[in-house]
Every structure is written in C-alpha cells, then in structure tokens.
Design a protein around this motif. Structure first.
Motif, mmCIF file in Angstrom:
data_model
loop_
_atom_site.group_PDB
_atom_site.id
_atom_site.type_symbol
_atom_site.label_atom_id
_atom_site.label_comp_id
_atom_site.label_asym_id
_atom_site.label_seq_id
_atom_site.Cartn_x
_atom_site.Cartn_y
_atom_site.Cartn_z
ATOM 1 N N SER A 1 0.828 -1.206 0.000
ATOM 2 C CA SER A 1 0.000 0.000 0.000
ATOM 3 C C SER A 1 0.861 1.255 0.000
ATOM 4 O O SER A 1 0.529 2.237 -0.647
ATOM 5 N N ARG A 2 1.985 1.180 0.725
ATOM 6 C CA ARG A 2 2.881 2.339 0.724
ATOM 7 C C ARG A 2 3.512 2.545 -0.643
ATOM 8 O O ARG A 2 3.765 3.657 -1.075
ATOM 9 N N ALA A 3 3.775 1.444 -1.352
ATOM 10 C CA ALA A 3 4.370 1.580 -2.688
ATOM 11 C C ALA A 3 3.379 2.174 -3.675
ATOM 12 O O ALA A 3 3.752 2.928 -4.570
ATOM 13 N N HIS A 4 2.079 1.836 -3.501
ATOM 14 C CA HIS A 4 1.070 2.354 -4.421
ATOM 15 C C HIS A 4 0.710 3.808 -4.117
ATOM 16 O O HIS A 4 0.259 4.524 -5.010
ATOM 17 N N ALA A 5 0.894 4.232 -2.895
ATOM 18 C CA ALA A 5 0.509 5.596 -2.525
ATOM 19 C C ALA A 5 1.277 6.659 -3.308
ATOM 20 O O ALA A 5 0.660 7.581 -3.844
ATOM 21 N N PRO A 6 2.610 6.580 -3.440
ATOM 22 C CA PRO A 6 3.310 7.587 -4.239
ATOM 23 C C PRO A 6 2.902 7.559 -5.710
ATOM 24 O O PRO A 6 2.834 8.596 -6.365
ATOM 25 N N ARG A 7 2.589 6.337 -6.215
ATOM 26 C CA ARG A 7 2.179 6.258 -7.608
ATOM 27 C C ARG A 7 0.868 6.998 -7.838
ATOM 28 O O ARG A 7 0.699 7.707 -8.818
ATOM 29 N N ARG A 8 -0.081 6.829 -6.926
ATOM 30 C CA ARG A 8 -1.361 7.522 -7.059
ATOM 31 C C ARG A 8 -1.184 9.028 -6.937
ATOM 32 O O ARG A 8 -1.803 9.792 -7.674
ATOM 33 N N SER A 9 -0.354 9.456 -6.008
ATOM 34 C CA SER A 9 -0.123 10.899 -5.859
ATOM 35 C C SER A 9 0.552 11.483 -7.085
ATOM 36 O O SER A 9 0.210 12.582 -7.532
ATOM 37 N N ASP A 10 1.492 10.731 -7.663
ATOM 38 C CA ASP A 10 2.139 11.201 -8.887
ATOM 39 C C ASP A 10 1.142 11.288 -10.034
ATOM 40 O O ASP A 10 1.182 12.222 -10.844
ATOM 41 N N ALA A 11 0.224 10.309 -10.100
ATOM 42 C CA ALA A 11 -0.783 10.336 -11.161
ATOM 43 C C ALA A 11 -1.690 11.541 -11.013
ATOM 44 O O ALA A 11 -2.015 12.208 -12.000
ATOM 45 N N TRP A 12 -2.109 11.857 -9.781
ATOM 46 C CA TRP A 12 -2.953 13.032 -9.569
ATOM 47 C C TRP A 12 -2.207 14.317 -9.837
ATOM 48 O O TRP A 12 -2.793 15.304 -10.308
ATOM 49 N N GLN A 13 -0.911 14.341 -9.534
ATOM 50 C CA GLN A 13 -0.125 15.539 -9.843
ATOM 51 C C GLN A 13 -0.026 15.774 -11.338
ATOM 52 O O GLN A 13 0.005 16.918 -11.800
ATOM 53 N N ARG A 14 0.010 14.696 -12.134
ATOM 54 C CA ARG A 14 0.034 14.852 -13.584
ATOM 55 C C ARG A 14 -1.329 15.266 -14.127
ATOM 56 O O ARG A 14 -1.429 15.984 -15.115
ATOM 57 N N ARG A 15 -2.403 14.790 -13.488
ATOM 58 C CA ARG A 15 -3.743 15.101 -13.984
ATOM 59 C C ARG A 15 -4.245 16.464 -13.512
ATOM 60 O O ARG A 15 -5.136 17.048 -14.145
ATOM 61 N N LEU A 16 -3.723 16.950 -12.401
ATOM 62 C CA LEU A 16 -4.232 18.193 -11.819
ATOM 63 C C LEU A 16 -4.144 19.382 -12.775
ATOM 64 O O LEU A 16 -5.091 20.167 -12.864
ATOM 65 N N PRO A 17 -3.035 19.592 -13.523
ATOM 66 C CA PRO A 17 -3.010 20.735 -14.454
ATOM 67 C C PRO A 17 -4.061 20.633 -15.563
ATOM 68 O O PRO A 17 -4.436 21.667 -16.141
ATOM 69 N N LEU A 18 -4.536 19.411 -15.858
ATOM 70 C CA LEU A 18 -5.551 19.252 -16.903
ATOM 71 C C LEU A 18 -6.965 19.451 -16.374
ATOM 72 O O LEU A 18 -7.913 19.509 -17.180
ATOM 73 N N LEU A 19 -7.134 19.559 -15.064
ATOM 74 C CA LEU A 19 -8.462 19.666 -14.482
ATOM 75 C C LEU A 19 -9.210 20.922 -14.934
ATOM 76 O O LEU A 19 -10.407 20.832 -15.255
ATOM 77 N N PRO A 20 -8.593 22.119 -14.986
ATOM 78 C CA PRO A 20 -9.335 23.293 -15.483
ATOM 79 C C PRO A 20 -9.846 23.118 -16.913
ATOM 80 O O PRO A 20 -10.973 23.517 -17.217
ATOM 81 N N ALA A 21 -9.027 22.512 -17.779
ATOM 82 C CA ALA A 21 -9.478 22.276 -19.154
ATOM 83 C C ALA A 21 -10.649 21.307 -19.179
ATOM 84 O O ALA A 21 -11.599 21.485 -19.964
ATOM 85 N N LEU A 22 -10.613 20.280 -18.333
ATOM 86 C CA LEU A 22 -11.718 19.323 -18.268
ATOM 87 C C LEU A 22 -13.005 19.995 -17.791
ATOM 88 O O LEU A 22 -14.085 19.771 -18.360
ATOM 89 N N ILE A 23 -12.881 20.828 -16.765
ATOM 90 C CA ILE A 23 -14.059 21.533 -16.253
ATOM 91 C C ILE A 23 -14.628 22.475 -17.318
ATOM 92 O O ILE A 23 -15.857 22.547 -17.526
ATOM 93 N N PHE A 24 -13.757 23.194 -18.019
ATOM 94 C CA PHE A 24 -14.223 24.090 -19.081
ATOM 95 C C PHE A 24 -14.911 23.315 -20.201
ATOM 96 O O PHE A 24 -15.948 23.744 -20.729
ATOM 97 N N THR A 25 -14.354 22.153 -20.572
ATOM 98 C CA THR A 25 -14.963 21.342 -21.629
ATOM 99 C C THR A 25 -16.342 20.856 -21.219
ATOM 100 O O THR A 25 -17.291 20.866 -22.030
#
Length: 313
Positions: free
Chosen positions: A16-40
């Motif tokens: 679970s500890r190994a998966h936690a950084p992976r999930r946080s990294d994935a959200w960090q990559r997706r976070l900049p795209l969130l405004p574009a998704l909301i606008f779309t």
C-alpha cells in the motif's frame, strides 16, 4: 505457519505504501488538466443536457402557452416525418459523396506533388487555395460565378460545345452543392495523403524498383498499404466536418427547391429559426449528435486497430 502469516501481514503495508506515491504522482500529472476538463464539461455537456431537456417539451415560440412536457413525442414525430428522412439521406449523400470523391482526387494530386517538376511550389499553392477560402466566400463563388444560368463560367464552357444553358442550383441542387464541397475539401485530403507519401521510406521503393516491380504494382502493394492510416484519418475528419455543412446549402440553394437539397443541420435551422419549433429542433439535434458520436467511435476503433496492428508488425 505463523512465520508465513507474519510475513504476509508485514508485506501488505509495504504494498500500500508503494502504491501511494504512484497515485499521488498520477494526480499531480492530472491536476493541471483539471481546469481544461471543467471548461470542456461546461462548454459542451451542459448545453447538450439543456438541449435534451428542450427535446422532451413541446415548445413553439409563437405560442408561449405550448411549453409543456411531452416526453418522447418529439422523437416519434421526427422519425415519422418524411422530410426528416429525406434530409437525412441528403446528409449521407453529401458526406459519402464528398469524402470519397475528394479522397480519390486528393490521392491523385498528392502523387503528382510528390514528384519533382518545374513550378511544383506554384502548383501546390494553387491546389491548396480552395481549402483556405472561407465557406461563405466559396459558396458565393460557385453560385454566382460558376453556376449562374446567365453568365456562369460552367454554362459558358458548355455553350462552346453547343450545350444549352442549365440552371444548376435549381435543376441539379444536390450535384451543385456536392461539386462545391468536393472542390473545397480535396486540398485537405491531398495534404494528409501527401504527408503520408513523404513519410514513406525511399529505400523500400528503391528495392521494389530493383526487383522489377512496375509503378502500379509499387503503388497498390507498397504505397497504398502505407497510406492506409492516413486515408482512414482523412475520411474520419472529412466526414465529421462535411456532415455539418451549412454555408453552401444556405447560400447556394436555401435547401430548395422545397427541401430537396437540405441536410440535417439546415433542416434543424429551418425548424428552429423559421418554424420556431424548439422542441422538435432540439430532438433532431440530439439524434444527429448521438448518430455522429456512434459513427465517430466506430471509425476511431478501426483506426486504432490499424495503428496497433502496424506497431505489432
């Protein structure tokens, strides 16, 4: 047993500890795209949901008291409407006819421009020009300068051979609009096919020539399979744009005579802004959007399968 159980328990927190950084990294990559998704979502999905709501109501702007909920009655009426079926068939004719003819001409012009000859840059510019002209200007050009029954260029050329003048937009409205669409979309197909030709490895062509293959054999067995992905992409993009044609129909024939040359976008415009029937116009719009999404998804799957098979080979 106790030793193995303890080892298993101790390994769970580590996983679970190994998966936690992976999930946080994935959200960090997706976070900049969130405004574009909301606008779309705001710009596309909310208007579409409102259109669905209008399609479930019987609302005519000339009669404000007619705004009542009718459920699926609008959808039943438009599918029973003979005019709707006619303009749907016109949309299919415009889309398939324009895409297929423009694709064949685009391949021929791309093969021409892929060779070196004097004045190739000038010829390329002239062939690309129709795609750069605004659709309104192109429709006006064809309706006044080309197809005019009195001083049109087409009738003048036919008159040289003794053929009487023809009122093209009245006698042959579907053919007239189809010619104008092919003229405007052929450069688009040509550019995509030309990009595919220029990405083809030259050593493969030289090897085929050394093996004694003719020009036709080289084209059908080497060049055409290489162009498959570019052709599929051209057909998909061209169909999505051509099915929404409005300018040529509005300016060249106004959907006439009657509704013989109208397509779905123009018929929706007539029902909404000339007939003021918001409910049925919204129902037609929903049907067109759903049909377009289904066809586009089917075409995209075919294209992705082609890409995956090419990569595996």
């Amino acid at each position: 047993m106790s030793t193995s159980t303890g080892a298993a328990r101790s390994s769970r927190p580590r996983t679970s500890r190994a998966h936690a950084p992976r999930r946080s990294d994935a959200w960090q990559r997706r976070l900049p795209l969130l405004p574009a998704l909301i606008f779309t979502i705001i710009a596309t999905q909310i208007p579409f949901l409102i259109t669905i709501w209008y399609s479930l109501r019987s609302w005519n702007l000339l009669n404000p008291a007619s705004d009542v909920f009718v459920g699926l009655s609008n959808y039943i009426e438009i599918f029973a409407d003979r005019t709707f079926r006619q303009v749907a068939m016109n949309s299919v004719i415009y889309t398939l006819g324009c895409v297929l003819i423009a694709m064949v001409l685009g391949i021929l012009f791309a093969l021409l421009l892929d060779r070196k000859f004097l004045g190739r840059g000038v010829v390329r510019t002239l062939l690309i020009t129709p795609f750069l002209i605004m659709p309104v200007a192109a429709a006006t050009l064809w309706s006044t300068s080309m197809f005019n029954p009195t001083y049109g260029l087409v009738n003048w050329v036919l008159g040289i051979f003794g053929i009487p003048a023809v009122d093209w937009t009245s006698s042959h409205p579907v053919i007239s609009i189809l010619i104008a669409l092919v003229w405007q979309w052929t450069p688009f197909m040509m550019l995509l096919i030309l990009a595919g030709l220029q990405s083809q490895p030259k050593d493969v062509l030289e090897a085929a020539q050394m093996d004694g293959a003719s020009a036709l054999q080289t084209f059908f067995f080497i060049t055409l399979p290489h162009l498959r992905r570019y052709i599929e992409l051209s057909v998909l993009l061209g169909a999505i744009y051509v099915v929404n044609t409005f300018d040529q129909i509005y300016l060249m024939t106004a959907g006439g005579p009657g509704t013989s040359s109208a397509n779905l976008p123009y018929y929706i415009y007539q029902r909404a802004f000339l007939g003021f029937d918001i409910g049925q116009a919204a129902a037609m719009g929903v049907v067109v959007v759903i049909a377009t999404i289904i066809i586009a998804n089917f075409a995209l799957r075919l294209i992705f399968k082609g890409f995956m098979s090419t990569e595996q080979n």
